[in-house]
Write an enzyme that holds these catalytic residues in place. Structure first.
Site, PDB file in Angstrom:
ATOM      1  N   HIS A 269       1.329  -0.818  -0.283  1.00 13.11           N
ATOM      2  CA  HIS A 269       0.284   0.082   0.021  1.00 13.11           C
ATOM      3  C   HIS A 269       0.549   1.526   0.362  1.00 13.11           C
ATOM      4  CE1 HIS A 269      -3.312   2.606   1.013  1.00 13.11           C
ATOM      5  NE2 HIS A 269      -4.078   2.053   0.098  1.00 13.11           N
ATOM      6  N   ASP A 327      -8.201  -5.462   0.591  1.00 10.41           N
ATOM      7  CA  ASP A 327      -8.254  -5.980  -0.683  1.00 10.41           C
ATOM      8  C   ASP A 327      -8.018  -7.714  -0.916  1.00 10.41           C
ATOM      9  OD1 ASP A 327      -9.296  -3.644  -2.754  1.00 10.41           O
ATOM     10  OD2 ASP A 327      -7.519  -3.678  -3.024  1.00 10.41           O
TER      11      ASP A 327
HETATM   12  N1  CMC Z   1       3.875  -7.647  -4.843  1.00  9.00           N
HETATM   13  C1  CMC Z   1       5.453  -7.538  -5.392  1.00  9.00           C
HETATM   14  N2  CMC Z   1       5.939  -6.335  -5.110  1.00  9.00           N
HETATM   15  C2  CMC Z   1       5.561  -5.421  -4.438  1.00  9.00           C
HETATM   16  C3  CMC Z   1       4.938  -5.245  -4.476  1.00  9.00           C
HETATM   17  C4  CMC Z   1       3.691  -6.555  -4.228  1.00  9.00           C
HETATM   18  N3  CMC Z   1       2.035  -7.226  -4.289  1.00  9.00           N
HETATM   19  N4  CMC Z   1       4.051  -3.973  -4.009  1.00  9.00           N
HETATM   20  C5  CMC Z   1       5.402  -3.465  -4.154  1.00  9.00           C
HETATM   21  N5  CMC Z   1       6.551  -4.441  -4.118  1.00  9.00           N
HETATM   22  C6  CMC Z   1       8.103  -3.238  -4.752  1.00  9.00           C
HETATM   23  C7  CMC Z   1       7.585  -3.197  -6.163  1.00  9.00           C
HETATM   24  O1  CMC Z   1       8.097  -3.868  -6.943  1.00  9.00           O
HETATM   25  C8  CMC Z   1       8.227  -1.804  -5.661  1.00  9.00           C
HETATM   26  O2  CMC Z   1       9.558  -3.016  -5.179  1.00  9.00           O
HETATM   27  P1  CMC Z   1      11.705  -1.742  -5.691  1.00  9.00           P
HETATM   28  O3  CMC Z   1      11.710  -0.900  -4.307  1.00  9.00           O
HETATM   29  O4  CMC Z   1      12.751  -3.280  -6.029  1.00  9.00           O
HETATM   30  O5  CMC Z   1      11.011  -1.237  -6.864  1.00  9.00           O
HETATM   31  C9  CMC Z   1       8.972  -1.359  -4.094  1.00  9.00           C
HETATM   32  O6  CMC Z   1       7.539  -2.893  -3.785  1.00  9.00           O
HETATM   33  C10 CMC Z   1       7.576  -0.456  -3.373  1.00  9.00           C
HETATM   34  O7  CMC Z   1       6.355  -0.475  -4.748  1.00  9.00           O
HETATM   35  P2  CMC Z   1       5.817   1.092  -5.430  1.00  9.00           P
HETATM   36  O8  CMC Z   1       4.899   0.096  -6.711  1.00  9.00           O
HETATM   37  O9  CMC Z   1       7.011   2.353  -5.474  1.00  9.00           O
HETATM   38  O10 CMC Z   1       4.833   1.314  -4.341  1.00  9.00           O
HETATM   39  P3  CMC Z   1       3.807   2.498  -4.623  1.00  9.00           P
HETATM   40  O11 CMC Z   1       3.659   2.452  -2.838  1.00  9.00           O
HETATM   41  O12 CMC Z   1       3.827   3.080  -5.471  1.00  9.00           O
HETATM   42  O13 CMC Z   1       2.240   1.047  -4.527  1.00  9.00           O
HETATM   43  C11 CMC Z   1       0.437  -0.163  -4.839  1.00  9.00           C
HETATM   44  C12 CMC Z   1       1.468   0.443  -3.800  1.00  9.00           C
HETATM   45  C13 CMC Z   1      -0.263  -0.846  -3.938  1.00  9.00           C
HETATM   46  C14 CMC Z   1       0.407   0.046  -6.093  1.00  9.00           C
HETATM   47  C15 CMC Z   1       1.495  -1.962  -4.605  1.00  9.00           C
HETATM   48  O14 CMC Z   1       2.132  -1.936  -3.759  1.00  9.00           O
HETATM   49  C16 CMC Z   1       0.767  -3.000  -6.195  1.00  9.00           C
HETATM   50  O15 CMC Z   1       0.763  -2.547  -6.818  1.00  9.00           O
HETATM   51  N6  CMC Z   1       0.536  -3.390  -4.890  1.00  9.00           N
HETATM   52  C17 CMC Z   1      -0.266  -5.016  -4.780  1.00  9.00           C
HETATM   53  C18 CMC Z   1      -1.977  -4.260  -5.846  1.00  9.00           C
HETATM   54  C19 CMC Z   1      -2.988  -4.243  -5.079  1.00  9.00           C
HETATM   55  O16 CMC Z   1      -3.092  -4.870  -3.562  1.00  9.00           O
HETATM   56  N7  CMC Z   1      -3.434  -2.988  -4.504  1.00  9.00           N
HETATM   57  C20 CMC Z   1      -4.423  -2.660  -3.428  1.00  9.00           C
HETATM   58  C21 CMC Z   1      -4.435  -1.422  -2.916  1.00  9.00           C
HETATM   59  S1  CMC Z   1      -5.334  -1.373  -1.924  1.00  9.00           S
HETATM   60  C22 CMC Z   1      -6.715  -0.604  -1.844  1.00  9.00           C
HETATM   61  C23 CMC Z   1      -7.133   0.005  -3.390  1.00  9.00           C
HETATM   62  O17 CMC Z   1      -5.919   1.205  -3.301  1.00  9.00           O
HETATM   63  O18 CMC Z   1      -7.908   0.354  -3.874  1.00  9.00           O
END
Ligand code: CMC
Length: 392
Positions: A269, A327
């Site tokens: 998140h 989720d």
């Molecule tokens: N699985 C594997 N790696 C992950 C995941 C994941 N679910 N989420 C983040 N990472 C890694 C990402 O690859 C990055 O690694 P590195 O630093 O080595 O490049 C690091 O963690 C930071 O990730 P980010 O994408 O920069 O983080 P963000 O804050 O931009 O993204 C997020 C947040 C929710 C989009 C992301 O965690 C994600 O894609 N999660 C899976 C989708 C999901 O469950 N979304 C629902 C969110 S909660 C409800 C809502 O908002 O609707």
């Protein structure tokens, strides 16, 4: 070039001030109007929470009765709106229908679309809150080829929704109170979440003076993505793809691989860096619902628990502070209730509608509000002269 700060994804930019929802991502705290989400999930109802979000205070008994009465008055949709559904293919994704139908509400209420008129804003807000379950259930009915079920205003919000989803005209539908209570909790937990992608979209669209139905339709589109509200659907697809507990390590390896675009859906998140308090409530609720429905041996739930356990012990996830989010469990509960996977994001949109309306209303009266218009750092070519085709 140096005039603006580059902040892709708005990681360090507050777009507004707000009095509605507070999140402390480090501590895993979520408050609606100051009240902890755990207390609201345990003690409140969805319409009471909706009142709290919209009006700022918990209602008295009389205020809640009046509010529920007002919602009931507006649960039906215009009969002509139902024609829209027939224009969609039977296999259309319910979110595609929802974006269109909610946007189309603007075509039915020209008399109350003046965003500068407080009464118009209030009636639009109530209309959205009241009609969104009817609209969502009709998306489902269209996809399975069953007749639309009209609202029954003797039922509470969630029971009414369940009846419109699963009732058929030829039978008397009995709402299971355990299921209705669990659904109400899911709606409370999803009701608002400050400036997430879809809410920011509603505010941005609304900042242009667009009417609330158009702004919220834009929000529904933003919610659909798998990184946002579409994640609950993606969690179930992922669990099906993983299939069995012995495959978990192989999928975690993929999630860790920077060359592989696979992510563990329902994990991570932007704001929560410790735990998502909504996931903690839903984890317990999932067990309750599965027990009550005699589905405690549900293989998807067992797989989800195992996935959570293994991922939380994995260095990659620990280092990046990736925990299960809301989720991760909502899909499992909804699936146990018989809600099909492609309706999960619709259920999220339905619940978030009250948050979007409240945020939109707050924005409209904010004296600091101007049209949202981000700038960019241009990295393209400098000025050059047009070349005739013969010289290219
Ligand atoms: N699985 C594997 N790696 C992950 C995941 C994941 N679910 N989420 C983040 N990472 C890694 C990402 O690859 C990055 O690694 P590195 O630093 O080595 O490049 C690091 O963690 C930071 O990730 P980010 O994408 O920069 O983080 P963000 O804050 O931009 O993204 C997020 C947040 C929710 C989009 C992301 O965690 C994600 O894609 N999660 C899976 C989708 C999901 O469950 N979304 C629902 C969110 S909660 C409800 C809502 O908002 O609707």
């Amino acid at each position: 070039l140096g005039l603006f700060t580059l902040d892709p994804g708005f990681k360090a930019t507050a777009s507004c001030t707000s009095n509605i929802t507070f999140i402390d991502g480090e501590k895993g705290i979520l408050l609606y109007r100051g009240y902890p989400i755990e207390q609201l999930a345990a003690k409140s109802t969805f319409t009471e929470t909706a009142y709290l979000l919209m009006k700022g205070e918990l209602p008295t008994k009389q205020q809640l009765n009046d509010f529920n009465g007002l919602i009931n008055k507006h649960t039906m949709v215009h009969e002509q709106l139902l024609n829209f559904y027939h224009g969609f293919r039977r296999d259309a994704h319910p979110m595609a229908i929802m974006v269109g139908v909610v946007g189309a509400l603007s075509a039915f209420y020209h008399d109350s679309l003046d965003i500068n008129n407080q009464q118009h804003r209030e009636i639009s807000a109530i209309r959205l809150l009241a009609k969104i379950p009817t609209i969502a259930a009709a998306c489902y009915k269209h996809s399975v080829g069953q007749p639309f079920i009209y609202p029954d205003n003797s039922l509470d919000y969630s029971s009414n929704l369940l009846r419109m989803l699963f009732g058929v005209p030829s039978e008397d539908y009995q709402v299971d109170p355990v299921v209705a209570k669990a659904l109400d909790k899911i709606l409370i937990l999803h009701a608002d979440h400050e400036q997430n992608a879809s809410t920011s979209t509603v505010r941005l669209a609304g900042s242009t003076g667009a009417n609330p139905f158009a702004a919220i339709s834009a929000g529904i589109g933003a919610l659909w993505g798998p990184l946002h509200g579409g994640a609950n659907e993606a969690v179930l697809s992922m669990l099906e793809e993983i299939g069995s507990v012995d495959k978990v390590p192989q999928f975690l390896k993929r999630a860790r691989d920077p060359e592989d675009s696979f992510r563990l859906m329902g994990f991570g998140h932007r704001v929560y860096r410790n735990h998502d308090p909504r996931a903690t409530v839903l984890r317990k609720e999932a067990q309750k619902v599965l027990d009550a429905m005699d589905k405690h041996d549900d293989p998807r739930f067992k797989l989800a628990m195992e996935l959570e356990r293994i991922a939380l012990e994995d260095d990659y996830f620990i280092k990046r502070k990736l925990y299960p989010n809301v989720d991760f469990y909502s899909g499992i509960i909804e699936s146990a209730m018989g809600i099909p996977t492609n309706m999960f994001t619709v259920m999220f949109a339905l619940a978030r509608c009250v948050g979007w309306i409240t945020q939109w209303k707050e924005m409209i009266v904010d004296p600091d509000q101007v049209i949202g218009r981000p700038r960019q750092l241009y990295k393209g070519l400098a000025r050059r002269e047009y070349k005739p085709m013969s010289k290219r």
